[in-house]
Enzyme design. Structure first.
Site, short mmCIF file in Angstrom:
data_model
loop_
_atom_site.label_atom_id
_atom_site.label_comp_id
_atom_site.label_asym_id
_atom_site.label_seq_id
_atom_site.Cartn_x
_atom_site.Cartn_y
_atom_site.Cartn_z
N LYS A 103 0.86 -1.19 0.00
CA LYS A 103 0.00 0.00 0.00
C LYS A 103 0.89 1.23 0.00
O LYS A 103 2.03 1.18 0.46
CB LYS A 103 -0.90 0.01 1.25
CG LYS A 103 -2.13 0.89 1.11
CD LYS A 103 -3.26 0.17 0.38
CE LYS A 103 -4.43 1.09 0.11
NZ LYS A 103 -5.58 0.36 -0.45
N GLY A 214 -20.37 7.14 2.34
CA GLY A 214 -19.35 7.38 1.30
C GLY A 214 -20.02 7.32 -0.06
O GLY A 214 -20.81 6.41 -0.33
N GLY A 216 -18.13 7.97 -3.05
CA GLY A 216 -17.03 8.12 -4.00
C GLY A 216 -17.05 6.98 -4.99
O GLY A 216 -18.11 6.46 -5.35
N ASN A 217 -15.85 6.56 -5.41
CA ASN A 217 -15.77 5.47 -6.38
C ASN A 217 -16.54 4.25 -5.87
O ASN A 217 -17.41 3.71 -6.56
CB ASN A 217 -14.28 5.13 -6.63
CG ASN A 217 -14.13 3.88 -7.50
OD1 ASN A 217 -14.61 2.79 -7.13
ND2 ASN A 217 -13.50 4.00 -8.63
N GLY A 219 -18.56 3.69 -2.91
CA GLY A 219 -19.93 3.88 -2.43
C GLY A 219 -20.87 4.30 -3.54
O GLY A 219 -22.02 3.81 -3.62
P1 NAD Z 1 -13.12 8.02 -2.87
O1 NAD Z 1 -12.12 9.05 -2.56
O2 NAD Z 1 -13.56 7.83 -4.27
O3 NAD Z 1 -14.44 8.23 -1.98
C1 NAD Z 1 -14.43 8.37 -0.59
C2 NAD Z 1 -15.81 8.84 -0.17
O4 NAD Z 1 -15.85 8.95 1.25
C3 NAD Z 1 -16.18 10.23 -0.70
O5 NAD Z 1 -17.55 10.24 -1.04
C4 NAD Z 1 -15.94 11.13 0.50
O6 NAD Z 1 -16.73 12.30 0.46
C5 NAD Z 1 -16.39 10.21 1.61
N1 NAD Z 1 -15.86 10.59 2.91
C6 NAD Z 1 -14.67 11.14 3.21
N2 NAD Z 1 -14.59 11.37 4.53
C7 NAD Z 1 -15.76 10.94 5.07
C8 NAD Z 1 -16.28 10.90 6.37
N3 NAD Z 1 -15.56 11.34 7.40
N4 NAD Z 1 -17.51 10.39 6.53
C9 NAD Z 1 -18.23 9.94 5.49
N5 NAD Z 1 -17.79 9.95 4.25
C10 NAD Z 1 -16.57 10.45 4.03
O7 NAD Z 1 -12.51 6.65 -2.26
P2 NAD Z 1 -12.91 5.17 -2.65
O8 NAD Z 1 -11.93 4.68 -3.64
O9 NAD Z 1 -14.37 5.11 -2.91
O10 NAD Z 1 -12.56 4.41 -1.28
C11 NAD Z 1 -13.48 4.31 -0.21
C12 NAD Z 1 -13.06 3.17 0.69
O11 NAD Z 1 -13.02 1.96 -0.07
C13 NAD Z 1 -11.67 3.29 1.33
O12 NAD Z 1 -11.69 2.67 2.60
C14 NAD Z 1 -10.80 2.47 0.39
O13 NAD Z 1 -9.60 2.01 1.00
C15 NAD Z 1 -11.74 1.34 0.07
N6 NAD Z 1 -11.41 0.60 -1.14
C16 NAD Z 1 -11.34 1.23 -2.35
C17 NAD Z 1 -11.07 0.47 -3.48
C18 NAD Z 1 -11.06 1.09 -4.86
O14 NAD Z 1 -11.03 0.31 -5.84
N7 NAD Z 1 -11.15 2.39 -5.02
C19 NAD Z 1 -10.85 -0.90 -3.38
C20 NAD Z 1 -10.92 -1.50 -2.14
C21 NAD Z 1 -11.22 -0.73 -1.03
#
Ligand code: NAD
Length: 405
Positions: A103, A214, A216-217, A219
């Protein structure tokens, strides 16, 4: 509250109480193979020089090259990156892909940077670490606040430094720059396949009410996928706001509102609530898809969901996990639930090395098979050891890593 690395080690302590593993093997998993911190100097748009702190943790490579995303966040620090790298090692093992766990990250709030500064910072991360990266050594990917565009800058910088023409050192690239079809929604979709495989065992109805933290990507995609498959997404949130409508949200309109106002707040088709209230809503399925430690000793007794699907990494502290188990609220653990992302990243790496381009259909079909297999195996392990799905997933992962160590 403990830091995420202490949480990860507490999980390891727990699994060895459920199942006996070789003590030396477990000891070797208590520290990463290496953790590297770098300084990244960036000439800012105003002419000043700013030094950022960057990280790469290479946790374990018994199963293959280190694999894992890069996080840009103001709170990112080495213990968080170590925990995420440890979970990556287990995640690759449960899905049965030949990769290890790594990571990376940078302590930065990317919202405070211009696009030019963000590109310089991203290229600087690669320059600081290019010696240890490579398609057969260490293969990063996106995570929180890192995008396909950032992966394209990084791939380009790595190519300039090393001459690598495979493009396989970074995954999550834009499709026209060697990315895989289906990588965007892969984590949310993989999570849905896992949920769908386990739904009956979780005692959930065919049509569930779903609350997602969440947007983002992960959620955001999950919200669309659950809706498309007949479930009712009743609440979503971002870092600043949360919204709720017991009859379900019109996601297209929610997205348009977020795009025009920059926030979910005051969306006309829903009520404003807080992120804390979202976690405590009565619903069939709660999906934390943002950050670590959001369900903890302070709020765990207020959780009313019938089951939890961990799409974020480490959203539940070990103490809260114990209480959920006692309260009979099943948790589908992160290392299974969100492993769709790394699985399609692995498909991207494979396509780059073989110079192939798979259709989205093929990617999703292969993803579905991997997620179903992993879910069934973990369910079986948890039943045999009369333990939680999380412990079942840890047992499966540790058995596979131990076999190759
Ligand atoms: P992202 O940056 O696209 O989205 C993150 C989301 O969380 C955003 O909507 C942001 O506004 C929200 N957020 C931030 N702080 C917050 C808070 N305090 N309370 C509520 N919401 C909050 O990131 P992502 O890629 O969607 O990743 C989200 C989670 O999924 C992380 O834990 C990441 O490690 C995990 N993850 C991501 C992937 C991937 O393929 N992108 C794969 C496995 C796990």
């Amino acid at each position: 509250m403990q830091n995420p690395y202490q949480n990860a080690m507490a999980q390891l302590d727990k699994v060895v109480k459920v199942k006996k593993f070789d003590a030396d093997f477990i000891a070797s998993l208590r520290q990463p193979n290496r953790d590297i911190r770098i300084s990244i100097p960036v000439k800012m748009d105003n002419g000043s020089l700013k030094i950022f702190e960057g990280y790469r943790v290479e946790y374990n490579n018994a199963l293959g090259p280190y694999k894992g995303g890069i996080r840009y966040h103001q709170d990112t620090e080495i213990n968080e990156v170590k925990a995420l790298a440890f979970w990556m090692a287990l995640k690759c093992a449960v899905t049965g892909i030949p990769m290890g766990g790594g990571k990376g990250g940078i302590t930065v709030d990317p919202k405070n940077l211009s696009k030019k500064e963000l590109e310089k910072l991203s290229r600087g991360w690669v320059r600081g670490l290019s010696d240890i990266l490579g398609p057969h050594k260490d293969v990063p990917a996106p995570d929180v606040n890192t995008t396909p565009e950032i992966m394209a800058w990084m791939t380009d910088e790595y190519r300039k430094i090393t001459g690598d023409k495979t493009g396989a050192t970074f995954t999550g690239k834009p499709i026209e720059k060697g990315g895989s079809k289906g990588r965007g929604p892969a984590t949310g979709l993989g999570g849905f396949y896992v949920f769908d495989t386990l739904r009956k065992n979780l005692n959930l109805p065919t049509k569930c009410t779903v609350a997602i933290q969440g947007f983002g990507n992960v959620g955001g995609n999950a919200a669309h996928i659950f809706t498309k498959n007949g479930h009712n997404v009743i609440a979503v949130s971002d870092s600043k706001s949360a919204i709720f409508n017991k009859d379900g949200l019109d996601l297209e309109k929610v997205e348009a509102h977020k795009k025009s106002t920059g926030s979910l707040k005051d969306f006309t088709g829903a009520k404003n609530i807080t992120n804390e209230e979202l976690l405590e809503l009565p619903c069939d399925l709660l999906v934390p898809a943002a950050f670590e430690n959001v369900i903890n000793i302070e709020n765990v007794e207020k959780i009313k969901a019938k089951a939890i699907l961990e799409l974020a990494n480490g959203p539940i502290t070990p103490e809260a996990d114990e209480i959920l188990f006692k309260n009979k609220i099943p948790v589908v653990p992160d290392i299974l639930a969100n492993s769709g992302g790394v699985t399609v990243s692995y498909f991207e790496w494979e396509q780059n090395l073989k110079k192939e381009h798979w259709t989205e259909e093929k990617v999703f079909e292969k993803l579905k098979k991997k997620m179903e297999n992993a879910s069934k195996k973990i369910l079986e392990k948890s039943k045999i050891s009369k333990t939680s799905l999380r412990m079942g997933a840890f047992i499966l992962a540790l058995e596979r890593i131990q076999e190759k160590s």
